[in-house]
Design a protein around this motif. Structure first.
Motif, PDB file in Angstrom:
ATOM      1  N   SER A 322     -12.744 -44.959  19.739  1.00 54.46           N
ATOM      2  CA  SER A 322     -13.500 -44.071  20.608  1.00 54.46           C
ATOM      3  C   SER A 322     -12.702 -42.812  20.901  1.00 54.46           C
ATOM      4  CB  SER A 322     -13.863 -44.778  21.920  1.00 54.46           C
ATOM      5  OG  SER A 322     -12.689 -45.180  22.604  1.00 54.46           O
ATOM      6  N   VAL A 323     -13.425 -41.778  21.305  1.00 54.12           N
ATOM      7  CA  VAL A 323     -12.808 -40.533  21.736  1.00 54.12           C
ATOM      8  C   VAL A 323     -13.468 -40.132  23.045  1.00 54.12           C
ATOM      9  CG1 VAL A 323     -14.404 -39.155  20.305  1.00 54.12           C
ATOM     10  CG2 VAL A 323     -12.277 -38.135  21.123  1.00 54.12           C
ATOM     11  N   GLY A 324     -12.644 -39.769  24.026  1.00 60.67           N
ATOM     12  CA  GLY A 324     -13.157 -39.296  25.297  1.00 60.67           C
ATOM     13  C   GLY A 324     -12.888 -37.811  25.434  1.00 60.67           C
ATOM     14  N   VAL A 325     -13.872 -37.083  25.931  1.00 58.34           N
ATOM     15  CA  VAL A 325     -13.731 -35.628  26.077  1.00 58.34           C
ATOM     16  C   VAL A 325     -14.042 -35.276  27.530  1.00 58.34           C
ATOM     17  CG1 VAL A 325     -14.370 -33.377  25.165  1.00 58.34           C
ATOM     18  CG2 VAL A 325     -14.535 -35.392  23.693  1.00 58.34           C
ATOM     19  N   SER A 326     -12.992 -34.999  28.303  1.00 58.43           N
ATOM     20  CA  SER A 326     -13.143 -34.672  29.712  1.00 58.43           C
ATOM     21  C   SER A 326     -13.105 -33.168  29.900  1.00 58.43           C
ATOM     22  CB  SER A 326     -12.005 -35.309  30.531  1.00 58.43           C
ATOM     23  OG  SER A 326     -11.962 -36.707  30.348  1.00 58.43           O
ATOM     24  N   GLY A 327     -13.804 -32.689  30.927  1.00 60.60           N
ATOM     25  CA  GLY A 327     -13.775 -31.266  31.233  1.00 60.60           C
ATOM     26  C   GLY A 327     -15.125 -30.781  31.696  1.00 60.60           C
TER      27      GLY A 327
END
Length: 537
Positions: A322-327
Protein backbone atom coordinates in the motif's frame (compact mmCIF):
# COMPACT_ATOMS: atom_id res chain seq x y z
CA UNK A 1 1.76 20.94 5.58
CA UNK A 2 2.66 19.76 2.09
CA UNK A 3 2.56 16.22 0.74
CA UNK A 4 3.87 13.12 2.49
CA UNK A 5 4.15 9.65 0.92
CA UNK A 6 4.58 6.41 2.87
CA UNK A 7 4.94 2.95 1.38
CA UNK A 8 4.33 -0.45 2.95
CA UNK A 9 5.27 -3.80 1.45
CA UNK A 10 6.33 -2.68 -2.03
CA UNK A 11 9.89 -2.79 -3.27
CA UNK A 12 10.87 0.09 -5.52
CA UNK A 13 13.85 -1.31 -7.45
CA UNK A 14 16.75 0.73 -8.74
CA UNK A 15 15.69 -0.20 -12.27
CA UNK A 16 12.70 2.14 -11.76
CA UNK A 17 14.15 4.74 -9.43
CA UNK A 18 17.61 4.96 -10.99
CA UNK A 19 16.71 6.17 -14.50
CA UNK A 20 14.46 8.89 -13.10
CA UNK A 21 17.33 10.24 -11.02
CA UNK A 22 20.02 9.75 -13.64
CA UNK A 23 17.94 11.51 -16.29
CA UNK A 24 17.21 14.42 -13.93
CA UNK A 25 13.47 13.95 -14.42
CA UNK A 26 12.32 16.20 -11.54
CA UNK A 27 14.15 19.29 -12.76
CA UNK A 28 13.37 18.59 -16.43
CA UNK A 29 9.66 18.15 -15.69
CA UNK A 30 9.46 21.44 -13.79
CA UNK A 31 11.31 23.06 -16.71
CA UNK A 32 8.57 21.65 -19.00
CA UNK A 33 10.90 19.45 -21.02
CA UNK A 34 8.55 17.95 -23.61
CA UNK A 35 11.07 15.25 -24.57
CA UNK A 36 10.54 13.30 -21.33
CA UNK A 37 7.99 10.92 -22.88
CA UNK A 38 9.72 10.19 -26.17
CA UNK A 39 9.69 11.73 -29.65
CA UNK A 40 6.17 10.59 -30.56
CA UNK A 41 4.73 12.37 -27.52
CA UNK A 42 6.78 15.53 -27.85
CA UNK A 43 4.40 17.67 -29.90
CA UNK A 44 1.49 16.98 -27.56
CA UNK A 45 3.54 17.31 -24.39
CA UNK A 46 4.88 20.68 -25.50
CA UNK A 47 1.39 22.18 -25.25
CA UNK A 48 0.19 20.27 -22.16
CA UNK A 49 2.52 21.27 -19.32
CA UNK A 50 0.96 24.55 -18.23
CA UNK A 51 -0.51 22.83 -15.13
CA UNK A 52 2.90 23.08 -13.48
CA UNK A 53 2.52 26.89 -13.28
CA UNK A 54 -1.08 27.01 -12.06
CA UNK A 55 -0.41 27.44 -8.31
CA UNK A 56 1.13 30.81 -9.22
CA UNK A 57 -0.67 31.85 -12.40
CA UNK A 58 -4.17 31.13 -11.07
CA UNK A 59 -3.64 33.62 -8.23
CA UNK A 60 -5.01 36.44 -10.34
CA UNK A 61 -8.40 34.71 -10.37
CA UNK A 62 -8.90 34.83 -6.60
CA UNK A 63 -9.90 38.47 -6.14
CA UNK A 64 -11.92 38.52 -9.35
CA UNK A 65 -13.90 35.49 -8.21
CA UNK A 66 -14.44 36.95 -4.73
CA UNK A 67 -15.89 40.11 -6.28
CA UNK A 68 -18.12 38.11 -8.62
CA UNK A 69 -19.42 35.92 -5.80
CA UNK A 70 -20.23 38.99 -3.70
CA UNK A 71 -22.08 40.50 -6.65
CA UNK A 72 -24.13 37.34 -7.19
CA UNK A 73 -24.98 36.85 -3.53
CA UNK A 74 -25.97 40.50 -3.32
CA UNK A 75 -28.55 39.81 -6.05
CA UNK A 76 -29.85 36.73 -4.23
CA UNK A 77 -28.11 34.33 -6.64
CA UNK A 78 -26.54 31.86 -4.24
CA UNK A 79 -27.17 28.50 -5.96
CA UNK A 80 -24.45 27.41 -8.39
CA UNK A 81 -25.11 24.73 -11.00
CA UNK A 82 -22.04 23.45 -12.87
CA UNK A 83 -22.58 22.03 -16.34
CA UNK A 84 -19.38 20.21 -17.25
CA UNK A 85 -17.91 16.79 -17.93
CA UNK A 86 -14.80 14.92 -16.79
CA UNK A 87 -11.98 17.28 -15.92
CA UNK A 88 -14.40 20.21 -15.95
CA UNK A 89 -16.61 18.80 -13.20
CA UNK A 90 -14.73 16.32 -11.01
CA UNK A 91 -12.25 18.73 -9.41
CA UNK A 92 -14.90 21.34 -8.45
CA UNK A 93 -16.99 18.57 -6.94
CA UNK A 94 -14.09 17.44 -4.72
CA UNK A 95 -13.20 21.02 -3.77
CA UNK A 96 -16.75 21.86 -2.72
CA UNK A 97 -17.40 18.59 -0.89
CA UNK A 98 -14.13 19.01 0.99
CA UNK A 99 -15.01 22.62 1.85
CA UNK A 100 -18.55 21.68 2.84
CA UNK A 101 -20.20 24.15 0.43
CA UNK A 102 -23.10 23.27 -1.89
CA UNK A 103 -22.50 22.88 -5.62
CA UNK A 104 -24.92 21.20 -8.02
CA UNK A 105 -22.81 19.22 -10.48
CA UNK A 106 -24.65 18.34 -13.69
CA UNK A 107 -22.43 15.91 -15.60
CA UNK A 108 -25.09 13.71 -17.13
CA UNK A 109 -27.65 13.47 -19.89
CA UNK A 110 -30.18 11.64 -17.70
CA UNK A 111 -33.39 13.69 -18.11
CA UNK A 112 -34.50 13.16 -14.52
CA UNK A 113 -31.25 14.52 -13.18
CA UNK A 114 -31.30 17.45 -15.61
CA UNK A 115 -34.84 18.35 -14.55
CA UNK A 116 -33.89 18.17 -10.87
CA UNK A 117 -31.01 20.59 -11.47
CA UNK A 118 -33.55 23.14 -12.71
CA UNK A 119 -35.14 23.61 -9.29
CA UNK A 120 -34.91 27.01 -7.56
CA UNK A 121 -34.23 28.89 -10.78
CA UNK A 122 -34.90 32.21 -9.05
CA UNK A 123 -31.61 31.88 -7.13
CA UNK A 124 -29.59 29.90 -9.70
CA UNK A 125 -26.48 30.81 -11.66
CA UNK A 126 -25.21 28.30 -14.24
CA UNK A 127 -21.50 27.79 -14.83
CA UNK A 128 -20.99 26.29 -18.29
CA UNK A 129 -17.56 24.69 -18.37
CA UNK A 130 -16.06 23.10 -21.48
CA UNK A 131 -12.47 23.19 -22.67
CA UNK A 132 -13.30 22.33 -26.29
CA UNK A 133 -16.51 24.29 -26.24
CA UNK A 134 -18.24 21.57 -28.24
CA UNK A 135 -19.06 18.91 -25.62
CA UNK A 136 -22.52 17.58 -26.53
CA UNK A 137 -23.61 17.05 -22.92
CA UNK A 138 -22.65 20.57 -21.83
CA UNK A 139 -24.13 22.22 -24.92
CA UNK A 140 -27.41 20.34 -24.38
CA UNK A 141 -27.53 21.40 -20.73
CA UNK A 142 -26.84 25.03 -21.66
CA UNK A 143 -29.71 25.00 -24.15
CA UNK A 144 -32.05 23.47 -21.58
CA UNK A 145 -31.26 26.11 -18.95
CA UNK A 146 -31.77 28.95 -21.43
CA UNK A 147 -35.21 27.54 -22.20
CA UNK A 148 -36.01 27.02 -18.51
CA UNK A 149 -35.07 30.62 -17.65
CA UNK A 150 -37.19 31.86 -20.58
CA UNK A 151 -40.14 29.76 -19.40
CA UNK A 152 -39.69 31.34 -15.94
CA UNK A 153 -40.24 34.77 -17.49
CA UNK A 154 -36.69 36.12 -17.82
CA UNK A 155 -35.89 38.19 -20.88
CA UNK A 156 -32.88 37.59 -23.09
CA UNK A 157 -30.61 40.00 -21.22
CA UNK A 158 -31.60 38.61 -17.82
CA UNK A 159 -30.95 35.06 -19.06
CA UNK A 160 -27.45 35.95 -20.19
CA UNK A 161 -26.71 37.38 -16.75
CA UNK A 162 -27.45 33.97 -15.22
CA UNK A 163 -24.50 32.35 -17.01
CA UNK A 164 -20.80 32.23 -16.22
CA UNK A 165 -18.62 30.49 -18.80
CA UNK A 166 -15.24 28.75 -18.55
CA UNK A 167 -13.61 27.67 -21.80
CA UNK A 168 -10.44 27.85 -23.86
CA UNK A 169 -9.66 30.93 -25.96
CA UNK A 170 -11.17 30.71 -29.43
CA UNK A 171 -13.48 27.79 -28.68
CA UNK A 172 -17.00 27.67 -30.17
CA UNK A 173 -18.37 28.26 -26.68
CA UNK A 174 -16.45 31.53 -26.34
CA UNK A 175 -18.22 32.76 -29.48
CA UNK A 176 -21.62 31.53 -28.29
CA UNK A 177 -21.03 33.25 -24.98
CA UNK A 178 -20.63 36.64 -26.62
CA UNK A 179 -23.99 36.22 -28.34
CA UNK A 180 -25.60 35.12 -25.05
CA UNK A 181 -24.36 38.13 -23.12
CA UNK A 182 -23.02 35.98 -20.31
CA UNK A 183 -22.28 37.75 -17.04
CA UNK A 184 -18.65 36.63 -16.98
CA UNK A 185 -16.28 34.63 -19.15
CA UNK A 186 -13.09 33.00 -17.91
CA UNK A 187 -10.64 31.88 -20.58
CA UNK A 188 -8.43 29.08 -19.28
CA UNK A 189 -4.83 28.31 -20.17
CA UNK A 190 -4.97 26.30 -23.43
CA UNK A 191 -1.71 24.57 -22.44
CA UNK A 192 -3.48 22.65 -19.68
CA UNK A 193 -5.33 19.44 -20.52
CA UNK A 194 -8.77 18.90 -19.02
CA UNK A 195 -7.79 16.25 -16.50
CA UNK A 196 -4.84 18.35 -15.29
CA UNK A 197 -7.00 21.46 -14.85
CA UNK A 198 -7.99 21.20 -11.17
CA UNK A 199 -6.08 24.35 -10.21
CA UNK A 200 -7.09 26.29 -13.34
CA UNK A 201 -10.23 28.32 -14.00
CA UNK A 202 -12.07 25.03 -14.61
CA UNK A 203 -11.55 23.95 -11.01
CA UNK A 204 -11.57 27.35 -9.33
CA UNK A 205 -14.43 29.31 -10.91
CA UNK A 206 -17.40 27.13 -9.88
CA UNK A 207 -15.77 26.31 -6.54
CA UNK A 208 -15.17 29.94 -5.58
CA UNK A 209 -18.66 31.00 -6.68
CA UNK A 210 -20.07 28.22 -4.50
CA UNK A 211 -18.13 29.57 -1.50
CA UNK A 212 -14.90 27.52 -1.33
CA UNK A 213 -11.64 29.22 -0.33
CA UNK A 214 -9.68 28.77 -3.54
CA UNK A 215 -6.90 31.06 -2.37
CA UNK A 216 -6.07 28.61 0.39
CA UNK A 217 -6.21 25.76 -2.14
CA UNK A 218 -3.59 27.47 -4.31
CA UNK A 219 -1.41 28.16 -1.27
CA UNK A 220 -1.47 24.45 -0.43
CA UNK A 221 -0.37 23.63 -3.97
CA UNK A 222 2.36 26.27 -3.91
CA UNK A 223 3.88 24.71 -0.80
CA UNK A 224 4.47 21.58 -2.87
CA UNK A 225 5.34 23.34 -6.12
CA UNK A 226 8.56 24.79 -4.70
CA UNK A 227 9.80 21.24 -4.01
CA UNK A 228 9.06 19.64 -7.36
CA UNK A 229 12.46 20.21 -8.98
CA UNK A 230 14.20 18.44 -6.10
CA UNK A 231 15.33 14.78 -6.32
CA UNK A 232 13.10 12.46 -4.31
CA UNK A 233 10.36 15.04 -3.73
CA UNK A 234 7.08 13.46 -2.48
CA UNK A 235 5.27 13.69 -5.82
CA UNK A 236 8.21 11.99 -7.54
CA UNK A 237 8.12 9.29 -4.86
CA UNK A 238 4.44 8.70 -5.59
CA UNK A 239 5.00 8.49 -9.35
CA UNK A 240 7.89 6.10 -8.79
CA UNK A 241 5.71 3.89 -6.59
CA UNK A 242 2.94 3.78 -9.22
CA UNK A 243 5.47 2.88 -11.91
CA UNK A 244 7.20 0.26 -9.75
CA UNK A 245 3.87 -1.36 -8.87
CA UNK A 246 2.97 -1.55 -12.56
CA UNK A 247 6.34 -3.13 -13.37
CA UNK A 248 5.75 -5.67 -10.56
CA UNK A 249 2.40 -6.69 -12.08
CA UNK A 250 0.25 -4.56 -9.77
CA UNK A 251 -1.52 -2.56 -12.44
CA UNK A 252 -4.72 -2.00 -10.39
CA UNK A 253 -4.65 0.97 -8.01
CA UNK A 254 -7.36 0.61 -5.36
CA UNK A 255 -8.12 4.15 -4.12
CA UNK A 256 -9.69 4.93 -0.76
CA UNK A 257 -10.07 8.12 1.27
CA UNK A 258 -9.12 8.18 4.94
CA UNK A 259 -7.50 5.67 7.26
CA UNK A 260 -8.41 2.19 8.41
CA UNK A 261 -11.65 3.43 9.97
CA UNK A 262 -13.05 4.18 6.54
CA UNK A 263 -13.71 7.40 4.69
CA UNK A 264 -13.52 10.56 6.76
CA UNK A 265 -15.15 13.87 5.87
CA UNK A 266 -12.00 15.25 4.22
CA UNK A 267 -11.19 14.91 0.52
CA UNK A 268 -14.50 13.20 -0.20
CA UNK A 269 -14.86 12.33 -3.87
CA UNK A 270 -11.11 12.56 -4.44
CA UNK A 271 -11.02 9.00 -5.77
CA UNK A 272 -13.32 9.91 -8.67
CA UNK A 273 -11.05 12.79 -9.65
CA UNK A 274 -7.87 10.69 -9.38
CA UNK A 275 -9.58 7.89 -11.32
CA UNK A 276 -10.11 10.04 -14.42
CA UNK A 277 -6.61 11.51 -14.16
CA UNK A 278 -4.84 8.15 -13.96
CA UNK A 279 -7.07 6.04 -16.21
CA UNK A 280 -7.24 8.54 -19.06
CA UNK A 281 -3.54 9.43 -18.79
CA UNK A 282 -2.11 5.89 -18.66
CA UNK A 283 -4.71 3.63 -20.31
CA UNK A 284 -3.49 3.39 -23.89
CA UNK A 285 -1.32 1.35 -26.24
CA UNK A 286 -2.57 -1.82 -24.55
CA UNK A 287 -1.26 -0.96 -21.10
CA UNK A 288 -2.17 1.25 -18.18
CA UNK A 289 -2.92 1.62 -14.48
CA UNK A 290 -6.56 0.91 -13.64
CA UNK A 291 -7.86 2.96 -10.70
CA UNK A 292 -10.52 1.20 -8.60
CA UNK A 293 -12.39 3.64 -6.34
CA UNK A 294 -13.27 1.94 -3.05
CA UNK A 295 -15.99 2.81 -0.56
CA UNK A 296 -13.48 2.48 2.31
CA UNK A 297 -9.99 1.16 2.99
CA UNK A 298 -11.32 -2.27 3.94
CA UNK A 299 -13.90 -2.56 1.13
CA UNK A 300 -13.86 -5.57 -1.22
CA UNK A 301 -11.09 -5.15 -3.79
CA UNK A 302 -8.55 -3.50 -1.48
CA UNK A 303 -6.12 -6.36 -1.99
CA UNK A 304 -5.16 -8.92 -4.59
CA UNK A 305 -2.15 -10.21 -6.52
CA UNK A 306 -2.43 -7.38 -9.08
CA UNK A 307 -3.52 -4.62 -6.66
CA UNK A 308 -1.73 -1.73 -4.96
CA UNK A 309 -3.84 -0.03 -2.28
CA UNK A 310 -3.62 3.77 -2.31
CA UNK A 311 -4.95 5.67 0.70
CA UNK A 312 -5.48 9.40 0.21
CA UNK A 313 -5.48 11.71 3.21
CA UNK A 314 -3.56 9.51 5.63
CA UNK A 315 -0.55 7.24 5.93
CA UNK A 316 -0.45 3.77 4.43
CA UNK A 317 -2.41 1.20 6.46
CA UNK A 318 -1.08 -2.12 7.68
CA UNK A 319 -2.50 -3.85 4.59
CA UNK A 320 0.29 -4.54 2.11
CA UNK A 321 1.30 -3.51 -0.44
CA UNK A 322 0.00 0.00 0.00
CA UNK A 323 0.91 3.65 -0.38
CA UNK A 324 -0.44 6.44 1.79
CA UNK A 325 -0.54 10.03 0.56
CA UNK A 326 -1.11 12.62 3.29
CA UNK A 327 -1.57 16.34 2.75
CA UNK A 328 -4.15 19.03 1.99
CA UNK A 329 -6.27 19.05 -1.12
CA UNK A 330 -4.30 21.61 -3.16
CA UNK A 331 -1.08 19.63 -2.68
CA UNK A 332 -2.91 16.40 -3.49
CA UNK A 333 -4.13 17.77 -6.82
CA UNK A 334 -0.68 18.96 -7.93
CA UNK A 335 1.10 15.93 -6.47
CA UNK A 336 -1.05 13.35 -8.23
CA UNK A 337 -0.80 15.24 -11.54
CA UNK A 338 2.99 15.26 -11.26
CA UNK A 339 3.06 11.61 -10.17
CA UNK A 340 0.88 10.59 -13.12
CA UNK A 341 3.23 12.33 -15.54
CA UNK A 342 6.17 10.48 -13.95
CA UNK A 343 4.32 7.16 -14.06
CA UNK A 344 3.63 7.76 -17.75
CA UNK A 345 7.36 7.93 -18.36
CA UNK A 346 7.91 4.67 -16.47
CA UNK A 347 5.12 2.98 -18.46
CA UNK A 348 6.46 4.36 -21.74
CA UNK A 349 3.27 6.13 -22.78
CA UNK A 350 2.19 9.71 -23.46
CA UNK A 351 0.24 10.84 -20.37
CA UNK A 352 -1.31 13.83 -22.13
CA UNK A 353 -3.24 12.37 -25.07
CA UNK A 354 -6.50 10.40 -25.11
CA UNK A 355 -6.58 8.66 -28.50
CA UNK A 356 -9.67 6.52 -27.89
CA UNK A 357 -12.06 8.97 -26.23
CA UNK A 358 -13.66 10.17 -29.47
CA UNK A 359 -14.75 6.71 -30.60
CA UNK A 360 -17.86 6.45 -28.44
CA UNK A 361 -18.70 10.09 -29.23
CA UNK A 362 -18.62 9.35 -32.95
CA UNK A 363 -20.76 6.26 -32.44
CA UNK A 364 -23.24 8.40 -30.49
CA UNK A 365 -23.51 10.94 -33.30
CA UNK A 366 -24.06 8.16 -35.81
CA UNK A 367 -26.87 6.69 -33.72
CA UNK A 368 -28.49 10.10 -33.24
CA UNK A 369 -28.47 10.50 -37.02
CA UNK A 370 -29.62 7.01 -37.95
CA UNK A 371 -31.78 6.11 -34.96
CA UNK A 372 -31.36 3.57 -32.20
CA UNK A 373 -30.89 0.02 -33.52
CA UNK A 374 -33.63 -2.45 -32.69
CA UNK A 375 -32.53 -5.02 -30.13
CA UNK A 376 -34.49 -7.86 -28.62
CA UNK A 377 -33.68 -9.03 -25.10
CA UNK A 378 -32.47 -12.55 -24.59
CA UNK A 379 -34.88 -12.67 -21.65
CA UNK A 380 -37.04 -10.47 -19.45
CA UNK A 381 -36.87 -11.40 -15.77
CA UNK A 382 -38.93 -9.30 -13.40
CA UNK A 383 -38.03 -5.65 -14.04
CA UNK A 384 -34.86 -6.50 -15.95
CA UNK A 385 -34.37 -7.08 -19.67
CA UNK A 386 -31.20 -9.07 -20.35
CA UNK A 387 -28.98 -8.49 -23.41
CA UNK A 388 -25.49 -9.77 -24.12
CA UNK A 389 -22.68 -9.54 -26.62
CA UNK A 390 -19.15 -10.84 -26.98
CA UNK A 391 -20.35 -14.38 -26.32
CA UNK A 392 -21.16 -13.67 -22.67
CA UNK A 393 -24.58 -15.38 -22.78
CA UNK A 394 -23.59 -18.34 -24.96
CA UNK A 395 -24.96 -21.50 -23.40
CA UNK A 396 -26.65 -19.69 -20.49
CA UNK A 397 -30.21 -20.81 -19.69
CA UNK A 398 -32.08 -17.61 -18.85
CA UNK A 399 -35.51 -19.24 -18.59
CA UNK A 400 -35.39 -19.82 -14.82
CA UNK A 401 -36.29 -17.28 -12.13
CA UNK A 402 -32.58 -16.87 -11.28
CA UNK A 403 -31.66 -16.09 -14.88
CA UNK A 404 -30.18 -12.70 -13.92
CA UNK A 405 -27.88 -14.39 -11.41
CA UNK A 406 -26.80 -16.92 -14.04
CA UNK A 407 -26.11 -14.13 -16.53
CA UNK A 408 -23.97 -12.30 -13.97
CA UNK A 409 -22.10 -15.49 -13.13
CA UNK A 410 -21.40 -15.96 -16.83
CA UNK A 411 -20.10 -12.39 -17.06
CA UNK A 412 -17.82 -12.88 -14.06
CA UNK A 413 -16.55 -16.14 -15.53
CA UNK A 414 -15.66 -14.30 -18.75
CA UNK A 415 -13.12 -12.04 -17.03
CA UNK A 416 -9.67 -13.16 -18.20
CA UNK A 417 -6.64 -13.59 -15.93
CA UNK A 418 -5.50 -10.21 -14.55
CA UNK A 419 -8.70 -8.73 -15.94
CA UNK A 420 -11.40 -6.52 -14.44
CA UNK A 421 -15.13 -5.89 -14.47
CA UNK A 422 -16.45 -2.39 -15.19
CA UNK A 423 -19.99 -1.48 -14.10
CA UNK A 424 -21.34 1.37 -16.25
CA UNK A 425 -24.62 2.90 -15.05
CA UNK A 426 -26.48 5.18 -17.47
CA UNK A 427 -28.93 6.19 -14.77
CA UNK A 428 -29.83 9.08 -12.44
CA UNK A 429 -26.94 9.58 -10.02
CA UNK A 430 -29.28 10.93 -7.33
CA UNK A 431 -32.51 8.93 -7.64
CA UNK A 432 -30.74 5.70 -8.65
CA UNK A 433 -27.86 6.10 -6.18
CA UNK A 434 -28.29 2.54 -4.88
CA UNK A 435 -26.62 1.35 -8.11
CA UNK A 436 -23.27 2.27 -6.56
CA UNK A 437 -23.73 -0.65 -4.18
CA UNK A 438 -23.24 -3.00 -7.12
CA UNK A 439 -19.47 -2.46 -7.12
CA UNK A 440 -18.87 -3.95 -3.68
CA UNK A 441 -21.51 -6.64 -4.17
CA UNK A 442 -19.87 -7.84 -7.39
CA UNK A 443 -16.37 -7.54 -5.92
CA UNK A 444 -17.40 -9.97 -3.17
CA UNK A 445 -18.32 -12.51 -5.88
CA UNK A 446 -15.13 -12.12 -7.88
CA UNK A 447 -11.38 -12.34 -7.41
CA UNK A 448 -10.97 -9.60 -10.00
CA UNK A 449 -11.00 -5.81 -9.71
CA UNK A 450 -14.45 -4.24 -10.07
CA UNK A 451 -14.96 -0.58 -10.99
CA UNK A 452 -18.10 1.54 -11.08
CA UNK A 453 -18.86 4.57 -13.25
CA UNK A 454 -21.86 6.77 -13.99
CA UNK A 455 -22.56 7.19 -17.67
CA UNK A 456 -21.86 9.23 -19.65
CA UNK A 457 -19.32 10.91 -17.38
CA UNK A 458 -16.99 7.89 -17.29
CA UNK A 459 -16.68 8.16 -21.08
CA UNK A 460 -14.54 11.23 -20.39
CA UNK A 461 -12.26 9.30 -18.02
CA UNK A 462 -12.12 5.52 -17.66
CA UNK A 463 -13.69 5.20 -21.11
CA UNK A 464 -10.22 5.82 -22.53
CA UNK A 465 -8.78 2.94 -20.46
CA UNK A 466 -11.63 0.61 -21.52
CA UNK A 467 -10.77 1.04 -25.18
CA UNK A 468 -7.06 1.86 -25.17
CA UNK A 469 -5.81 -0.06 -22.16
CA UNK A 470 -5.20 -3.81 -21.90
CA UNK A 471 -8.10 -5.67 -23.47
CA UNK A 472 -8.88 -7.72 -20.37
CA UNK A 473 -12.11 -6.03 -19.31
CA UNK A 474 -15.62 -7.42 -19.00
CA UNK A 475 -18.49 -4.96 -18.86
CA UNK A 476 -21.88 -4.62 -17.17
CA UNK A 477 -23.97 -1.81 -18.62
CA UNK A 478 -27.12 -0.61 -16.87
CA UNK A 479 -29.80 1.47 -18.57
CA UNK A 480 -33.35 2.25 -17.52
CA UNK A 481 -36.74 3.42 -18.72
CA UNK A 482 -37.08 7.20 -18.68
CA UNK A 483 -40.10 8.25 -16.64
CA UNK A 484 -40.10 11.89 -17.80
CA UNK A 485 -38.10 12.99 -20.81
CA UNK A 486 -36.91 16.47 -21.75
CA UNK A 487 -36.38 17.78 -25.25
CA UNK A 488 -33.02 19.37 -26.02
CA UNK A 489 -34.01 22.81 -27.38
CA UNK A 490 -33.27 23.38 -31.06
CA UNK A 491 -32.04 19.81 -31.49
CA UNK A 492 -33.88 16.84 -33.07
CA UNK A 493 -33.46 14.68 -29.96
CA UNK A 494 -34.34 14.56 -26.29
CA UNK A 495 -32.05 13.98 -23.32
CA UNK A 496 -33.45 10.46 -23.02
CA UNK A 497 -32.60 9.73 -26.64
CA UNK A 498 -29.12 11.24 -26.22
CA UNK A 499 -28.51 9.13 -23.12
CA UNK A 500 -29.65 5.97 -24.93
CA UNK A 501 -27.47 6.84 -27.93
CA UNK A 502 -24.43 7.32 -25.68
CA UNK A 503 -25.01 3.95 -24.05
CA UNK A 504 -25.50 2.36 -27.47
CA UNK A 505 -22.39 4.03 -28.85
CA UNK A 506 -20.31 2.71 -26.00
CA UNK A 507 -21.72 -0.80 -26.44
CA UNK A 508 -20.68 -0.71 -30.07
CA UNK A 509 -17.14 0.40 -29.20
CA UNK A 510 -16.82 -2.54 -26.81
CA UNK A 511 -18.50 -4.99 -29.19
CA UNK A 512 -16.05 -3.98 -31.93
CA UNK A 513 -13.30 -5.14 -29.56
CA UNK A 514 -15.21 -8.38 -28.90
CA UNK A 515 -15.29 -7.67 -25.17
CA UNK A 516 -17.82 -9.59 -23.05
CA UNK A 517 -20.71 -7.26 -22.29
CA UNK A 518 -23.88 -7.84 -20.27
CA UNK A 519 -26.50 -5.14 -20.77
CA UNK A 520 -29.31 -5.00 -18.22
CA UNK A 521 -32.17 -2.63 -19.04
CA UNK A 522 -34.42 -1.75 -16.10
CA UNK A 523 -38.07 -1.49 -17.12
CA UNK A 524 -38.68 -0.01 -13.67
CA UNK A 525 -35.54 1.58 -12.29
CA UNK A 526 -36.23 1.31 -8.56
CA UNK A 527 -37.65 -2.22 -8.81
CA UNK A 528 -34.89 -3.33 -11.17
CA UNK A 529 -32.11 -2.09 -8.90
CA UNK A 530 -33.75 -3.70 -5.87
CA UNK A 531 -34.02 -6.95 -7.82
CA UNK A 532 -30.40 -6.78 -8.95
CA UNK A 533 -29.02 -5.98 -5.50
CA UNK A 534 -31.13 -8.75 -3.96
CA UNK A 535 -29.77 -11.18 -6.55
CA UNK A 536 -26.22 -10.29 -5.49
CA UNK A 537 -26.83 -10.32 -1.74
Amino acid sequence: MSLSVSVHGLDVPDTVRGPLTEDDVPARLVAKDATLWGPEAESESAIRLGWLDLPATSRELVSRLADLRAELVGEGLDRIVLCGMGGSSLAPEVICRTAGVPLVVLDTTDPGQVLAAMDDLDRTVVVVSSKSGGTVETDSQRRAFIQAFADAGLDEKEIGRRFVVVTDPGSPLSETTAAMGARAVFLADPNVGGRYSALSAFGLVPSALAGADVGALLAEAEDLAVQLAEPDNPALQLGTVLGAAFRAGRDKLALAVGGSQGSGPQLQGFGDWAEQLIAESTGKEGRGILPVVLESVDAPGASGPDVLLGVVGSGAPALEPSVGVSGPLGAQFLGWEYATAVAGRVLGINPFDQPNVTESKENTQRILGEGLPEERPAATIGAIEVYGSGGVLDGVDLSSHDGVSLAIDALLASIPPRGYLAVMAYLDRQKDASAEGLRAALARRSDHAVTFGWGPRFLHSTGQYHKGGPQVGAFLQLTGVVAEDLQVPDQPYSFGTLQAAQAGGDRKALADRQRPLLHLHLTDRAAGLDQLLATLS
